[in-house]
Design an enzyme around this catalytic site. Structure first.
Site, PDB file in Angstrom:
ATOM      1  N   SER A   1       0.820  -1.214   0.000  1.00  0.00           N
ATOM      2  CA  SER A   1       0.000   0.000   0.000  1.00  0.00           C
ATOM      3  C   SER A   1       0.853   1.263   0.000  1.00  0.00           C
ATOM      4  O   SER A   1       0.370   2.346  -0.342  1.00  0.00           O
ATOM      5  CB  SER A   1      -0.911   0.006   1.235  1.00  0.00           C
ATOM      6  OG  SER A   1      -0.143  -0.019   2.422  1.00  0.00           O
ATOM      7  N   LYS A   2       2.121   1.140   0.370  1.00  0.00           N
ATOM      8  CA  LYS A   2       2.983   2.314   0.479  1.00  0.00           C
ATOM      9  C   LYS A   2       3.329   2.932  -0.874  1.00  0.00           C
ATOM     10  O   LYS A   2       3.799   4.071  -0.934  1.00  0.00           O
ATOM     11  CB  LYS A   2       4.264   1.957   1.237  1.00  0.00           C
ATOM     12  CG  LYS A   2       4.028   1.494   2.664  1.00  0.00           C
ATOM     13  CD  LYS A   2       3.371   2.571   3.524  1.00  0.00           C
ATOM     14  CE  LYS A   2       3.288   2.151   4.985  1.00  0.00           C
ATOM     15  NZ  LYS A   2       2.708   3.209   5.840  1.00  0.00           N
ATOM     16  N   ASP A   3       3.103   2.203  -1.963  1.00  0.00           N
ATOM     17  CA  ASP A   3       3.277   2.800  -3.291  1.00  0.00           C
ATOM     18  C   ASP A   3       2.437   4.062  -3.416  1.00  0.00           C
ATOM     19  O   ASP A   3       2.848   5.048  -4.033  1.00  0.00           O
ATOM     20  CB  ASP A   3       2.830   1.824  -4.392  1.00  0.00           C
ATOM     21  CG  ASP A   3       3.832   0.720  -4.654  1.00  0.00           C
ATOM     22  OD1 ASP A   3       4.856   0.663  -3.951  1.00  0.00           O
ATOM     23  OD2 ASP A   3       3.573  -0.103  -5.552  1.00  0.00           O
TER      24      ASP A   3
ATOM     25  N   THR B   1       7.610   1.305   2.759  1.00  0.00           N
ATOM     26  CA  THR B   1       7.646   2.676   2.244  1.00  0.00           C
ATOM     27  C   THR B   1       8.962   2.940   1.531  1.00  0.00           C
ATOM     28  O   THR B   1       9.001   3.573   0.472  1.00  0.00           O
ATOM     29  CB  THR B   1       7.444   3.692   3.379  1.00  0.00           C
ATOM     30  OG1 THR B   1       6.214   3.420   4.049  1.00  0.00           O
ATOM     31  CG2 THR B   1       7.417   5.117   2.835  1.00  0.00           C
TER      32      THR B   1
END
Length: 345
Positions: A47-49, A79
């Site tokens: 999800s850090k994209d 991240t």
């Protein structure tokens, strides 16, 4: 670029629009319908994209980032990988201060993506000069032409999920979502999604997942920081020994705490039951779902979404390693090692 023919100009155009996948076997006896938002389908496998791209492009729009500049960040691994990936495409240098709790797999991946990595001791106070927070701040002060992402205290962390993940989930559930279950680390994911969902329907219940050894649950309940809550734990990517401003505690209805051991076994169970090879934090989120079901949280008409933040490949030397699990004391009569490999001589 022709998205209709699945042709893209670069890997960054693949960020977002991740699938919502129904959980079947693990929730067969649960009340309600359960879906996983599987963020491993992002090109950087987490999800850090979303926040890496959003924060960097916002810095470009404001003229803060210029060609050849250096991007600095603190990270448990995901991240950092996303920032390194975006930096490669956009032509920036990347320096990462990483917690020693991060798996060796994550650290090796960061190096392979061209980042310069500083590995900092995990179990020191946030204001200790050796902590990854302080190391990143020092590097930012020393290096001209650098920016410090500072995801724990960056409103853009929330905004990234408010503008992308939240609307995706709302549309994918046709507005029928009743519960969101998500791990809370920096808090950007849960806060951004919650902000969007509650604007659409204030009755959506938002449940945060915290680790034993972290201060977040007690702070949510009392608004007091209690350093007596802090002790070492193994799960990466959730919980904190400080209070991130990227967490909007007013948007979270309640917190559930999960253990290292149960979360590790549940991650393995997801792979073996649902065919989804997800990370340690996903195991923690699913473990929280189990505990909520046992506590009678859900009813038959509920539609529940749980966030699976990253991919299992980041944890090959941890939860998917029998040796690591055994070294942690996570195998017992209930959870035994089952050898599934035979070597033919």
């Amino acid at each position: 670029m022709d998205k209709n023919n699945n042709v893209f100009d670069n890997v960054l155009q693949l960020i977002g629009s991740t699938p919502l996948i129904k959980l079947n076997r693990m929730t067969a006896d649960f009340d309600g319908e359960f879906y996983a938002k599987v963020e491993a389908f992002n090109p950087g496998h987490s999800s850090k994209d979303r926040i890496a791209l959003h924060i960097i492009e916002e810095a470009e729009r404001q003229g803060i980032l210029k060609p050849g500049d250096t991007i600095i960040e603190t990270t448990s691994g995901n991240t950092g990988f996303s920032i390194a990936m975006v930096s490669i495409i956009k032509g920036y240098e990347c320096i990462l201060a990483v917690s020693s709790k991060s798996s060796g797999d994550k650290i090796d991946m960061l190096k392979s993506m061209g980042a310069k990595v500083y590995v900092c001791p995990a179990h020191v106070k946030a204001d200790d000069p050796r902590s990854y927070y302080q190391v990143a701040k020092r590097l930012h002060e020393e290096i001209k032409g650098s920016i410090y992402i500072n995801q724990y205290f960056n409103q853009l962390n929330i905004d990234a999920h408010y503008h992308t993940t939240g609307p995706e989930i709302w549309n994918q559930t046709n507005g029928e979502i009743t519960h969101l279950v998500a791990c809370s680390g920096t808090g950007g994911t849960i806060s951004g999604i919650a902000k969007y969902l509650k604007e659409q329907n204030p009755d959506v219940k938002v449940i945060g997942v915290d680790a034993y050894g972290s201060v977040l649950k007690k702070y949510h309940e009392t608004r007091e920081f209690d350093d007596k809550e802090i002790y070492p734990y193994r799960i990466e990517g959730l919980g904190k020994n400080l209070i991130p401003t990227a967490t909007d505690f007013d948007l979270i209805d309640t917190f559930v705490k999960v253990t290292d051991e149960e979360s590790a076994h549940t991650a393995r169970e997801i792979a073996n039951s649902e065919g989804l090879f997800v990370g340690y934090t996903s195991g923690a989120a699913m473990q929280a779902l189990k505990q909520l079901q046992e506590d009678g949280e859900f009813k038959a008409t509920d539609k529940v979404v749980v966030i699976f933040p990253d991919h299992g490949s980041r944890y090959m030397s941890k939860v998917y390693s029998d040796k690591w699990m055994e070294d942690q004391g996570f195998f017992d009569s209930k959870n035994e090692v089952h050898t599934t490999i035979e070597y033919i001589k």
